[in-house]
Write an enzyme that holds these catalytic residues in place. Structure first.
Site, mmCIF file in Angstrom:
data_model
loop_
_atom_site.group_PDB
_atom_site.id
_atom_site.type_symbol
_atom_site.label_atom_id
_atom_site.label_comp_id
_atom_site.label_asym_id
_atom_site.label_seq_id
_atom_site.Cartn_x
_atom_site.Cartn_y
_atom_site.Cartn_z
ATOM 1 N N ASP A 50 0.820 -1.210 0.000
ATOM 2 C CA ASP A 50 0.000 0.000 0.000
ATOM 3 C C ASP A 50 0.853 1.259 0.000
ATOM 4 O O ASP A 50 1.948 1.265 0.563
ATOM 5 C CB ASP A 50 -0.877 0.056 1.260
ATOM 6 C CG ASP A 50 -1.965 -1.010 1.267
ATOM 7 O OD1 ASP A 50 -2.007 -1.833 0.327
ATOM 8 O OD2 ASP A 50 -2.762 -1.011 2.217
ATOM 9 N N HIS B 136 3.719 -2.165 3.250
ATOM 10 C CA HIS B 136 3.623 -0.788 2.763
ATOM 11 C C HIS B 136 4.892 -0.404 2.016
ATOM 12 O O HIS B 136 5.992 -0.587 2.565
ATOM 13 C CB HIS B 136 3.419 0.183 3.929
ATOM 14 C CG HIS B 136 2.082 0.017 4.585
ATOM 15 N ND1 HIS B 136 1.840 -0.957 5.514
ATOM 16 C CD2 HIS B 136 0.910 0.683 4.401
ATOM 17 C CE1 HIS B 136 0.566 -0.881 5.897
ATOM 18 N NE2 HIS B 136 -0.012 0.095 5.235
HETATM 19 ZN ZN LIG Z 1 -2.434 3.266 3.041
#
Ligand SMILES: [Zn+2]
Length: 202
Positions: A33, A172
């Site tokens: 992400d 992430h």
């Molecule tokens: Zn995010």
């Protein structure tokens, strides 16, 4: 605190969201992400390539605008992309109209039918509208790479302890996660390759 492993009752509360894939096949679904950014995403792509692994990138629209070349590289290397809003908005703190506008803005940069809400936060109303056009992709394993309280070793343990067939695992590609990601990702790829798993895009 946040749950590393999503409890079953949560998934029953939101049955229309995607929490994991088939539990019968030895496949794992890595997701990244917040990118793409030049400091981290190319490194992630390199690691994935070493293991012939495919993954899914939930991109922030403004990062795609700034780093179109990296976004293109994600697509060219056969990975999946998803919408993560244009400016990484928190659904609980954003009026629905503004939120949807921001998703639409991201969609101009990221052509996809997959959506993941930043922070996993989405109001019922937002979800109800978005699910007409998107599969709302959640996860069943949160690595904790973004959490300064969670050491790199704990982050790796989180993934190794809770992943199972069909798991959707969250990492992430952002600066905050870099220290843990750097340590964890190569080890996760190695561990599950040896265990006979395939890494797939959603
Ligand atoms: Zn995010």
């Amino acid at each position: 605190m946040y749950p590393v492993r999503i409890p079953k009752w949560v998934t029953y509360l939101y049955p229309h969201r995607l929490w994991h894939k088939s539990r019968t096949e030895k496949k794992l679904y890595l997701s990244f992400d917040d990118g793409p950014i030049p400091e981290i995403t190319p490194w992630v792509l390199e690691q994935l390539d070493k293991y012939n692994a495919k993954a899914s990138f939930f991109c922030v629209g403004e990062n795609v605008e700034k780093h179109t070349d990296i976004y293109q590289q994600i697509l060219e290397e056969g990975h999946q992309v998803g919408n993560h809003t244009q400016n990484h908005l928190n659904g609980w703190k954003t009026p629905t109209a503004t939120y949807l506008e921001n998703v639409a803005k991201c969609q101009k940069n990221v052509e996809t039918q997959l959506f993941r809400p930043p922070y996993g936060k989405l109001s019922r109303k937002q979800a109800k509208i978005l699910k007409k056009n998107y599969t709302i992709v959640m996860w069943d394993v949160l690595s904790g790479d973004f959490d300064p309280q969670c050491s790199s070793k704990e982050c790796l343990q989180n993934v190794l302890r809770y992943s199972q067939n069909g798991s959707i695992i969250v990492f992430h590609d952002n600066i905050k996660a870099w220290k843990s990601l750097q340590y964890t990702l190569p080890r996760v790829l190695e561990h599950y390759r040896q265990a006979g798993y395939q890494f797939c895009a959603l």
